[in-house]
Design an enzyme around this catalytic site. Structure first.
Site, PDB file in Angstrom:
ATOM      1  N   GLU A  62       0.887  -1.166   0.000  1.00  0.00           N
ATOM      2  CA  GLU A  62       0.000   0.000   0.000  1.00  0.00           C
ATOM      3  C   GLU A  62       0.923   1.214   0.000  1.00  0.00           C
ATOM      4  OE1 GLU A  62      -2.660   0.180   3.421  1.00  0.00           O
ATOM      5  OE2 GLU A  62      -2.534   2.365   3.370  1.00  0.00           O
ATOM      6  N   ARG A  66       1.456  10.202   0.836  1.00  0.00           N
ATOM      7  CA  ARG A  66       2.043  11.133   1.801  1.00  0.00           C
ATOM      8  C   ARG A  66       3.319  11.745   1.241  1.00  0.00           C
ATOM      9  NH1 ARG A  66       1.105   8.289   7.728  1.00  0.00           N
ATOM     10  NH2 ARG A  66      -0.964   7.504   7.245  1.00  0.00           N
ATOM     11  N   THR A  71      -3.739   6.231   2.378  1.00  0.00           N
ATOM     12  CA  THR A  71      -3.973   7.632   2.748  1.00  0.00           C
ATOM     13  C   THR A  71      -4.751   8.346   1.629  1.00  0.00           C
ATOM     14  OG1 THR A  71      -1.791   7.498   3.839  1.00  0.00           O
ATOM     15  CG2 THR A  71      -2.915   9.606   3.946  1.00  0.00           C
ATOM     16  N   LYS A 101     -10.425  -1.096   7.866  1.00  0.00           N
ATOM     17  CA  LYS A 101      -9.113  -0.850   8.496  1.00  0.00           C
ATOM     18  C   LYS A 101      -9.380  -0.303   9.896  1.00  0.00           C
ATOM     19  CE  LYS A 101      -5.573   2.781   7.883  1.00  0.00           C
ATOM     20  NZ  LYS A 101      -4.207   2.559   7.405  1.00  0.00           N
TER      21      LYS A 101
END
Ligand code: 3PG
Length: 328
Positions: A41, A45, A69, A129
């Site tokens: 993943e 960022r 994210t 998650k």
């Protein structure tokens, strides 16, 4: 319907990583795959996130790459267009989830409360998650979530490490543990594929907790088997447990009443998760003898042999008993 997160569940670990520059993307995923995790993943960022996803999708098609994210619909669409196979968002945003579900994207939204779980399951999501897990109540919260939401599986993230994998994977509703721990940032920056493979391998070992559960010894006949079991039991202060077709000396040694499997005998490898471990050894190229697998009365897998011997020994995986916490 099969979903990309089933693959994450099969692996037990989701590497969740930031890639500072696209040049580091391929050395990183090669290290992860070499260590046993052909999945990543890539977090949105850094400015290199989208290009890294594209690079991995193009150059390493064997890697299951996703975007993390993800906080906007634009990021979700861009990531999927770049070749992402799944999306992860840190929190639960109903608009983002609705968009992804309508588009057929596999999305793993973050939740930390029952209210968010309840809203997420309305979209038909099977995997969520749990982030950040330690401050959200850890394993105790997960145990409690599984009461009202029995069908939901969680990918647990936030401050995870090789030392917390076993504790979380032992909770039945946990599908996988995610985090930055499979690849330290210094190794990513150094393009240290072998170093990453080693760190990853150690984390993967925690998923299975492989250990020798017992040794199997072959005998000429039943009388010899009984004598061997009694001798071993006396030396090691164990009980002789008659079984069919063997005698156990405690749980250490299984003495077969004749020529059992393996020219020299067999080695039973215990694991905390035999189903996941069986898939893991098959991925490593080991054929399993499913025709002779043994199951517990509840239908769960107890034992499965490797089809071929190694160095004269037959090997089988054995479900539990769990490795004591102190050995982990
Ligand atoms: C996440 O978004 O899942 C976390 O930020 C992963 O990072 P950590 O493993 O360093 O907590």
């Amino acid at each position: 319907m099969a979903n990309v997160f089933d693959k994450a569940a099969e692996l037990g670990i989701v590497p969740v990583l930031s890639i500072p520059d696209v040049s580091h993307a391929v050395p990183l995923v090669k290290g992860l795959a070499k260590g046993g995790l052909p999945l990543i993943e890539v977090m949105f960022r850094t400015d290199a996130a989208l290009d890294s996803i594209r690079e991995i999708a193009e150059k390493c098609p064997e890697i299951c790459v996703g975007a993390g994210t993800v906080v906007t619909i634009e990021q979700a669409d861009a990531a999927m267009a770049a070749g992402a196979k799944f999306l992860v968002s840190p929190g639960f945003d109903p608009e983002l989830v609705k968009h992804c579900v309508e588009k057929g994207y596999d999305i793993l939204p973050g939740i930390a409360t029952p209210t968010e779980i309840q809203n997420a399951v309305k979209f038909g999501l099977k995997y969520l998650k749990f982030f950040p897990a330690p401050t959200g109540g850890g394993t105790e919260a997960l145990d409690m979530f599984s009461g009202p939401y029995p069908g939901v599986k969680f990918v647990v993230t936030g401050g995870m490490g090789a030392d917390t994998i076993a504790e979380y994977l032992d909770v039945p509703c946990v599908a996988a543990v995610g985090g930055t721990f499979p690849a330290p940032m210094k190794m990513i920056l150094d393009d240290d594929t072998d170093g990453i493979a080693e760190v990853t391998r150690r984390a993967v070992a925690e998923v299975f907790g492989f250990r020798i559960a017992h040794i199997g010894i072959n005998s000429e006949n039943e009388a010899e088997a009984k004598k061997t079991a009694e001798t071993l039991a006396r030396i090691f202060g164990l009980e002789v447990i008659p079984h069919d077709p063997c005698y156990f000396a405690g749980s250490l040694v299984e003495v077969m009443k004749g020529q059992g499997r393996g020219r020299l005998g067999h080695i039973a490898i215990g694991t905390r998760d035999i189903v996941r471990a069986a898939k893991y050894v098959e991925r490593a190229g080991i054929a399993l003898d499913w025709e002779n697998a043994k199951y517990y009365p509840d239908g769960s897998l107890m034992c499965v042999f490797f089809r071929d011997d190694i160095a004269g020994f037959a090997f089988h995986l054995l479900a539990g008993p769990q490795k004591p916490k102190s050995d982990r």
